[in-house]
Design an enzyme around this catalytic site. Sequence first.
Site, PDB file in Angstrom:
ATOM      1  N   ASP A   1       0.862  -1.171   0.000  1.00  0.00           N
ATOM      2  CA  ASP A   1       0.000   0.000   0.000  1.00  0.00           C
ATOM      3  C   ASP A   1       0.911   1.238   0.000  1.00  0.00           C
ATOM      4  OD1 ASP A   1      -2.146   1.686  -0.060  1.00  0.00           O
ATOM      5  OD2 ASP A   1      -3.208   0.761   1.615  1.00  0.00           O
TER       6      ASP A   1
HETATM    7  C1  BGC Z   1      -4.984   3.297   0.065  1.00  0.00           C
HETATM    8  C2  BGC Z   1      -5.195   2.288  -1.042  1.00  0.00           C
HETATM    9  C3  BGC Z   1      -4.996   2.913  -2.388  1.00  0.00           C
HETATM   10  C4  BGC Z   1      -3.637   3.561  -2.443  1.00  0.00           C
HETATM   11  C5  BGC Z   1      -3.314   4.183  -3.775  1.00  0.00           C
HETATM   12  C6  BGC Z   1      -3.722   4.096  -0.132  1.00  0.00           C
HETATM   13  O1  BGC Z   1      -3.669   5.168   0.756  1.00  0.00           O
HETATM   14  O2  BGC Z   1      -4.963   2.639   1.297  1.00  0.00           O
HETATM   15  O3  BGC Z   1      -6.476   1.723  -0.932  1.00  0.00           O
HETATM   16  O4  BGC Z   1      -5.148   1.954  -3.395  1.00  0.00           O
HETATM   17  O5  BGC Z   1      -3.576   4.563  -1.443  1.00  0.00           O
HETATM   18  O6  BGC Z   1      -4.021   5.343  -3.988  1.00  0.00           O
END
Ligand code: BGC
Length: 735
Positions: free
Chosen positions: A259
Amino acid sequence: MNAFVTSLMSKMTLEEKIGQLNLVTPGGAVTGAVVSKDVDEKIRKGLVGGLFGITTGPEIVRKAQEIAINNSRLHIPLIFGLDVIHGHKTLFPIPLGISCTWDMDLIQKSARVAATEASADGLDWAFSPMVDIARDPRWGRISEGSGEDAYLGSQIARAMVKGYQGNDLSKYDAIMACVKHFALYGGAEAGREYNTVDMSRIRMYQDYLPPYKAAVDAGVGSVMSSFNEIDGIPATGNRWLLTDLLRKQWKFNGLVVSDYTSVNEMTAHGMGDLQAVSALALHAGLDMDMVGEGFLTTLQKSLKEGKVTLAEIEQACRRILEAKYKLGLFADPYRRMNAERAAKEILSDQHRKTAREVAAHSFVLLKNVNQVLPLRKSGTIALVGPLADSKRNMLGTWSVAGDWNKSVSVLEGMKDVAGAGANIIYAKGANLSDDTTFAKRVNVFGTEIDIDKRSPADMLQEALDAASKADVVVAVVGEAADMTGESSSRSDIGIPESQETLLKALVKTGKPVVIVLFNGRPMTLVWENDQATAILDAWFGGTEAGHAIADVLFGDYVPSGKLTTSFPRNTGQIPIYYNHKNTGRPYDGTGFPKFKSNYLDVSNDPLYPFGFGLSYTSFSYSDLSLSQKNISPNQKLSVKLTVTNTGNYDGEETVQLYTRDLVGSIARPVKELKGFQKVFLKKGESKEVTFTLGVDDLRFYNNDLKYIYEPGDFKVFVGGNSRDVKEAGFTVSAK
Ligand code: BGC
């Protein structure tokens, strides 16, 4: 593929191999920033495997791809990802809303539309489905998942993966799905974002892991590791999770991405410096590092110092190249950038029509006294509330490529659907919140909470004037779009005070008050349930929200949505979920017996149970019968019942089947969803509904984490929600 990738890798330097593991974003202002100096330079040097976050269309994506293809040494294409969560530019209801359709065909269709649009815009990869089970509505990201049940969540996970990926990932309009957030992210303590998760293995296996596994079994191409820890080790560096469970037990062979900076964040978790946590993540089985560049900046050093192996780096690089290969990017790196198709298909009439249909199916009718709904397309309607004419708030959280200007507000939708026959008087009535500090926190992506120049008293008066002239009041209230979603936990999940004041004044007028609720989470609605004439839960319905709401309010579509999360009476009841255990001192719901599992100040049951949702018509359940009282392990049992539409409208009902395992080697839940069917019944019509049950439906994880069934006595329940059911019993014999 193997030969191709092996041959390519034989030409790659160590630096280029590590470069493939690097996923970057041009960040905030995406227009043009994609070719900003350092990203541009890194692509040229082969130090970038993929880009994400570009919402500006195929031309910009093409520019970035051209740098990789024309200017990098080995011409390896980039992969382009985005948070395509509930639609791309045609937005569908937020995932929690869509789950309330209980309709796998519609859900799959929504993902297909999203993939069609996203691929035309140059994207290969959607960071979806989010399948985190959540039992805590304080957590803002409950809006992004499918609720509290693992069985339903698994079906939805499968439908989403199929919708995005189709049968052939290399097709120009297929995109790779990414199941997230692996794993258990929804179990954050106290519903506080990014908080610690700690749960038993049995609970993990039984209640939280199945939807991720369902996505893997459906062939999902990628998995995103979560921010939280599992058994003390953050998911991103957790080898048990990413290798033993995911790859060895579940046989997943796609790519695992972190993530957003979750590699780096392991330092704050207390796992060591950037070099240490990057090595930990690689060794755990993580392939791609989102944004943080820990892999890019430390893996060479770690290799020299013997802290990671070349084989580990090469394995990760191979998985990323394989994903690109499967997506057809080596054959044609520009296959998903199609300006012509984008112009024709994005926000097409057909897509908007599908979005409207799906939205109408996602709304849940929570209350409807005196058949105040459906409304007539005549007379005078006072349409009030801060969300009644707020295009800004229709799309909901995670609509990154969506343009709220293209959404239909409730006021517009009502006018379109009612036509000239009805007189609609609009008044804002209240701010979403009068609290400027709160508004500032919510408004990070734009002015969703728009604090009016007029005083609250003036706004209220305008609403009361409108109400006084009307036959019925429709109050559109609830949460702003970003009061849920990432980093949007709330400790009080009620309707904000400013709007409560409005509702109370409206109710006092004595006019029937229909609440249309916008929300990304279950909310506490005891007063509203008591005082309003009707409540329609509309979640955040997407681009066509306004039309879909009007379709339902005026009865062009008879509501059929059913809740996928329990609505607590107050926050003190949280966590609250239908498939709880009995305890040793169960409370039967009557009086206050001392020394039972209950509260002094509130009942145990939710305000609205899992599976609940009314219709304009009514359904009765009768003639529940089982084909046998006993089955052996190799037999199947038929559960039959008759469902009758006893009301005045044609309508759809979601018939739900639950079981209870009465005696087990471990304590078992009081109810578990095992099947559901959506049936359409004309008024007065009856249909026989049949479910089949066998021992495979009765399996669970025992104390040794073996997925077994145990012979013995079971109950079976059927009904239109998890509370109001008819029951029968059967026995599974040992042989
Ligand atoms: C979130 C994810 C997301 C990623 C990319 C993160 O902060 O937890 O769900 O896919 O950002 O934007």
